[in-house]
Design a protein around this motif. Structure first.
Motif, PDB file in Angstrom:
ATOM      1  N   GLN A  17       0.047  -0.908  -0.006  1.00 43.36           N
ATOM      2  CA  GLN A  17       0.074   0.134   0.337  1.00 43.36           C
ATOM      3  C   GLN A  17       0.740   1.329   0.083  1.00 43.36           C
ATOM      4  OE1 GLN A  17      -0.906   1.529   3.864  1.00 43.36           O
ATOM      5  NE2 GLN A  17       1.617   0.997   3.495  1.00 43.36           N
ATOM      6  N   TYR A  18       0.244   2.225  -0.149  1.00 38.98           N
ATOM      7  CA  TYR A  18       0.924   4.005   0.147  1.00 38.98           C
ATOM      8  C   TYR A  18       0.126   4.146   1.330  1.00 38.98           C
ATOM      9  CZ  TYR A  18       2.092   3.341  -5.084  1.00 38.98           C
ATOM     10  OH  TYR A  18       2.188   2.434  -6.154  1.00 38.98           O
ATOM     11  N   ALA A  19       0.490   5.414   1.345  1.00 38.04           N
ATOM     12  CA  ALA A  19       0.130   6.240   3.278  1.00 38.04           C
ATOM     13  C   ALA A  19      -1.194   5.996   2.696  1.00 38.04           C
ATOM     14  CB  ALA A  19       1.325   6.908   3.626  1.00 38.04           C
ATOM     15  N   ALA A  20      -0.577   7.521   2.052  1.00 29.58           N
ATOM     16  CA  ALA A  20      -1.857   8.624   1.206  1.00 29.58           C
ATOM     17  C   ALA A  20      -2.476   8.041   0.530  1.00 29.58           C
ATOM     18  CB  ALA A  20      -1.040   9.473   1.549  1.00 29.58           C
ATOM     19  N   CYS A  21      -2.844   6.697  -0.185  1.00 28.89           N
ATOM     20  CA  CYS A  21      -3.640   6.436  -1.475  1.00 28.89           C
ATOM     21  C   CYS A  21      -5.049   6.537  -0.910  1.00 28.89           C
ATOM     22  CB  CYS A  21      -3.604   5.208  -1.906  1.00 28.89           C
ATOM     23  SG  CYS A  21      -4.266   4.485  -2.398  1.00 28.89           S
ATOM     24  N   PRO A  22      -6.402   6.875  -0.981  1.00 26.96           N
ATOM     25  CA  PRO A  22      -7.424   6.866  -0.655  1.00 26.96           C
ATOM     26  C   PRO A  22      -8.228   5.715  -0.848  1.00 26.96           C
ATOM     27  CG  PRO A  22      -7.942   8.364  -2.504  1.00 26.96           C
ATOM     28  CD  PRO A  22      -5.779   7.559  -2.035  1.00 26.96           C
ATOM     29  N   PHE A  23      -7.723   4.738  -2.006  1.00 23.90           N
ATOM     30  CA  PHE A  23      -8.194   2.564  -1.788  1.00 23.90           C
ATOM     31  C   PHE A  23      -6.902   2.610  -0.376  1.00 23.90           C
ATOM     32  CE2 PHE A  23      -8.304   4.697  -5.891  1.00 23.90           C
ATOM     33  CZ  PHE A  23      -9.757   4.971  -6.003  1.00 23.90           C
ATOM     34  N   CYS A  24      -6.328   2.566  -0.167  1.00 20.68           N
ATOM     35  CA  CYS A  24      -5.767   2.325   0.941  1.00 20.68           C
ATOM     36  C   CYS A  24      -5.810   2.444   2.160  1.00 20.68           C
ATOM     37  CB  CYS A  24      -3.992   2.374   0.662  1.00 20.68           C
ATOM     38  SG  CYS A  24      -3.321   2.091  -0.707  1.00 20.68           S
ATOM     39  N   PHE A  69       9.319  -4.234  -2.101  1.00 15.86           N
ATOM     40  CA  PHE A  69       8.013  -3.995  -1.854  1.00 15.86           C
ATOM     41  C   PHE A  69       7.260  -3.614  -3.383  1.00 15.86           C
ATOM     42  CE2 PHE A  69       8.156  -3.101   3.165  1.00 15.86           C
ATOM     43  CZ  PHE A  69       8.849  -4.728   3.330  1.00 15.86           C
ATOM     44  N   ARG A  70       7.935  -2.828  -3.862  1.00 12.31           N
ATOM     45  CA  ARG A  70       7.670  -2.248  -5.197  1.00 12.31           C
ATOM     46  C   ARG A  70       7.814  -2.837  -6.111  1.00 12.31           C
ATOM     47  NH1 ARG A  70       6.592   2.678  -5.953  1.00 12.31           N
ATOM     48  NH2 ARG A  70       6.076   3.063  -8.414  1.00 12.31           N
ATOM     49  N   ARG A  71       9.141  -3.586  -6.169  1.00 11.72           N
ATOM     50  CA  ARG A  71       9.468  -5.209  -6.695  1.00 11.72           C
ATOM     51  C   ARG A  71       8.897  -5.944  -6.809  1.00 11.72           C
ATOM     52  NH1 ARG A  71      14.792  -3.736  -6.133  1.00 11.72           N
ATOM     53  NH2 ARG A  71      15.347  -5.411  -4.879  1.00 11.72           N
ATOM     54  N   LYS A 103       1.685  -6.166 -11.192  1.00 12.29           N
ATOM     55  CA  LYS A 103       1.226  -4.796 -11.768  1.00 12.29           C
ATOM     56  C   LYS A 103       1.660  -4.395 -10.360  1.00 12.29           C
ATOM     57  CE  LYS A 103      -3.811  -5.262 -11.670  1.00 12.29           C
ATOM     58  NZ  LYS A 103      -4.575  -4.549 -11.692  1.00 12.29           N
ATOM     59  N   GLN A 104       1.819  -2.647 -10.879  1.00 17.49           N
ATOM     60  CA  GLN A 104       2.218  -2.096  -9.380  1.00 17.49           C
ATOM     61  C   GLN A 104       0.468  -0.775  -9.639  1.00 17.49           C
ATOM     62  OE1 GLN A 104       5.410  -1.205  -8.526  1.00 17.49           O
ATOM     63  NE2 GLN A 104       4.089  -0.190  -7.300  1.00 17.49           N
ATOM     64  N   GLN A 105      -0.015  -1.524  -8.411  1.00 15.05           N
ATOM     65  CA  GLN A 105      -1.313  -1.109  -7.852  1.00 15.05           C
ATOM     66  C   GLN A 105      -1.181  -1.070  -6.915  1.00 15.05           C
ATOM     67  OE1 GLN A 105      -5.429  -1.176 -10.694  1.00 15.05           O
ATOM     68  NE2 GLN A 105      -5.755  -2.024  -9.031  1.00 15.05           N
ATOM     69  N   VAL A 106      -1.977  -0.418  -5.896  1.00 17.03           N
ATOM     70  CA  VAL A 106      -2.351  -0.971  -4.142  1.00 17.03           C
ATOM     71  C   VAL A 106      -3.159  -0.127  -4.315  1.00 17.03           C
ATOM     72  CG1 VAL A 106       0.115  -0.383  -4.080  1.00 17.03           C
ATOM     73  CG2 VAL A 106      -1.010   1.452  -3.751  1.00 17.03           C
ATOM     74  N   PRO A 107      -3.929  -0.884  -3.613  1.00 17.95           N
ATOM     75  CA  PRO A 107      -3.798  -1.474  -1.848  1.00 17.95           C
ATOM     76  C   PRO A 107      -3.444  -2.560  -2.762  1.00 17.95           C
ATOM     77  CG  PRO A 107      -5.820  -1.532  -2.036  1.00 17.95           C
ATOM     78  CD  PRO A 107      -5.537  -0.658  -2.935  1.00 17.95           C
ATOM     79  N   CYS A 108      -2.127  -3.795  -2.461  1.00 18.45           N
ATOM     80  CA  CYS A 108      -2.091  -5.853  -2.881  1.00 18.45           C
ATOM     81  C   CYS A 108      -2.157  -6.426  -1.966  1.00 18.45           C
ATOM     82  CB  CYS A 108      -1.929  -5.660  -3.502  1.00 18.45           C
ATOM     83  SG  CYS A 108      -1.652  -7.284  -4.384  1.00 18.45           S
ATOM     84  N   TYR A 138      -6.112  -7.899  -6.120  1.00 16.85           N
ATOM     85  CA  TYR A 138      -6.113  -6.363  -6.021  1.00 16.85           C
ATOM     86  C   TYR A 138      -7.001  -6.084  -5.808  1.00 16.85           C
ATOM     87  CZ  TYR A 138      -1.285  -6.112  -7.984  1.00 16.85           C
ATOM     88  OH  TYR A 138      -0.326  -6.602  -8.789  1.00 16.85           O
ATOM     89  N   GLU A 139      -7.828  -4.694  -6.136  1.00 15.44           N
ATOM     90  CA  GLU A 139      -9.366  -4.134  -5.871  1.00 15.44           C
ATOM     91  C   GLU A 139      -9.489  -4.452  -3.670  1.00 15.44           C
ATOM     92  OE1 GLU A 139     -10.478  -2.289  -7.937  1.00 15.44           O
ATOM     93  OE2 GLU A 139      -9.094  -3.001  -9.490  1.00 15.44           O
ATOM     94  N   SER A 140      -9.666  -2.615  -3.878  1.00 18.87           N
ATOM     95  CA  SER A 140      -9.725  -2.648  -2.398  1.00 18.87           C
ATOM     96  C   SER A 140     -10.964  -2.688  -1.951  1.00 18.87           C
ATOM     97  CB  SER A 140      -9.899  -1.008  -2.263  1.00 18.87           C
ATOM     98  OG  SER A 140     -11.045  -0.323  -3.397  1.00 18.87           O
ATOM     99  N   GLY A 141     -12.130  -2.906  -3.162  1.00 18.48           N
ATOM    100  CA  GLY A 141     -13.726  -3.605  -2.917  1.00 18.48           C
ATOM    101  C   GLY A 141     -13.933  -5.051  -3.085  1.00 18.48           C
TER     102      GLY A 141
HETATM  103  N1  LIG Z   1      -9.862   0.375  -8.036  1.00 15.70           N
HETATM  104  C1  LIG Z   1      -8.922   0.176  -7.700  1.00 15.70           C
HETATM  105  C2  LIG Z   1      -7.517   1.385  -7.687  1.00 15.70           C
HETATM  106  C3  LIG Z   1      -6.266   1.816  -7.067  1.00 15.70           C
HETATM  107  C4  LIG Z   1      -5.879   2.774  -7.294  1.00 15.70           C
HETATM  108  O1  LIG Z   1      -5.903   3.817  -8.347  1.00 15.70           O
HETATM  109  N2  LIG Z   1      -4.675   3.359  -6.960  1.00 15.70           N
HETATM  110  C5  LIG Z   1      -3.918   4.192  -7.231  1.00 15.70           C
HETATM  111  C6  LIG Z   1      -2.796   4.679  -6.053  1.00 15.70           C
HETATM  112  S1  LIG Z   1      -4.510   5.509  -5.051  1.00 15.70           S
HETATM  113  C7  LIG Z   1      -2.611   3.637  -8.068  1.00 15.70           C
HETATM  114  O2  LIG Z   1      -2.303   2.276  -7.713  1.00 15.70           O
HETATM  115  N3  LIG Z   1      -1.802   3.743  -9.170  1.00 15.70           N
HETATM  116  C8  LIG Z   1      -0.664   3.142  -9.475  1.00 15.70           C
HETATM  117  C9  LIG Z   1       0.648   3.684  -8.970  1.00 15.70           C
HETATM  118  O3  LIG Z   1       0.428   4.339  -8.484  1.00 15.70           O
HETATM  119  O4  LIG Z   1       1.290   3.097  -9.945  1.00 15.70           O
HETATM  120  C10 LIG Z   1      -9.192  -0.187  -5.784  1.00 15.70           C
HETATM  121  O5  LIG Z   1     -10.094   0.368  -6.038  1.00 15.70           O
HETATM  122  O6  LIG Z   1      -7.483  -0.866  -5.639  1.00 15.70           O
END
Ligand SMILES: N[C@@H](CCC(=O)N[C@@H](CS)C(=O)NCC(=O)O)C(=O)O
Length: 120
Positions: A45-52, A77-79, A87-92, A106-109
């Protein structure tokens, strides 16, 4: 642009802190059992990502102690997230089962649904 993003992040963190959900009152035995069940889990995760933030709040509401892995600032952790998760998407949520099998969710929901179904 990055200043605006940074400011938005601080605002998200401030409101998260201000309205932090309560942890449920688990007995030490219940907590130990939950901790054993979540020992193989980690949240990339990232600290300030709203989905995280949303996902961390759900974890707190359930009273779970899941290791948080900062995939923004920690290159390892990124790697791992990109190469093993796909894929580089958080949260995971990385879930390692007792038989050694690993799932990257993947996918917060979907993560929140999975945790709620398993722990509430
Ligand atoms: N639909 C996804 C959206 C997640 C999303 O957009 N995460 C952003 C960060 S807020 C992300 O990982 N972006 C790729 C990046 O920052 O490299 C969820 O609900 O988890």
């Amino acid at each position: 642009m990055s200043l605006i993003r940074w400011l938005l992040g601080r605002i998200i963190l401030f409101f998260d802190w201000l309205t932090r959900p309560k942890k449920p009152a688990h007995s030490p035995e219940q907590q130990a059992q939950l901790d054993a069940q979540t020992a193989g889990m980690s949240l990339y995760q990232y600290a300030a990502c709203p989905f995280c933030v949303k996902t961390r709040r759900a974890i707190r509401r359930l009273g779970l102690n899941i290791e948080l892995r900062d995939a923004k600032n920690n290159p390892q952790f990124r790697r791992e997230l990109e190469q093993q998760g796909g894929k580089q998407q958080v949260p995971c949520l990385r879930v390692e089962e007792e038989d050694g099998s690993i799932t990257w969710m993947y996918e917060s929901g979907d993560i929140i649904d999975y945790l709620q179904k398993r722990f509430s």
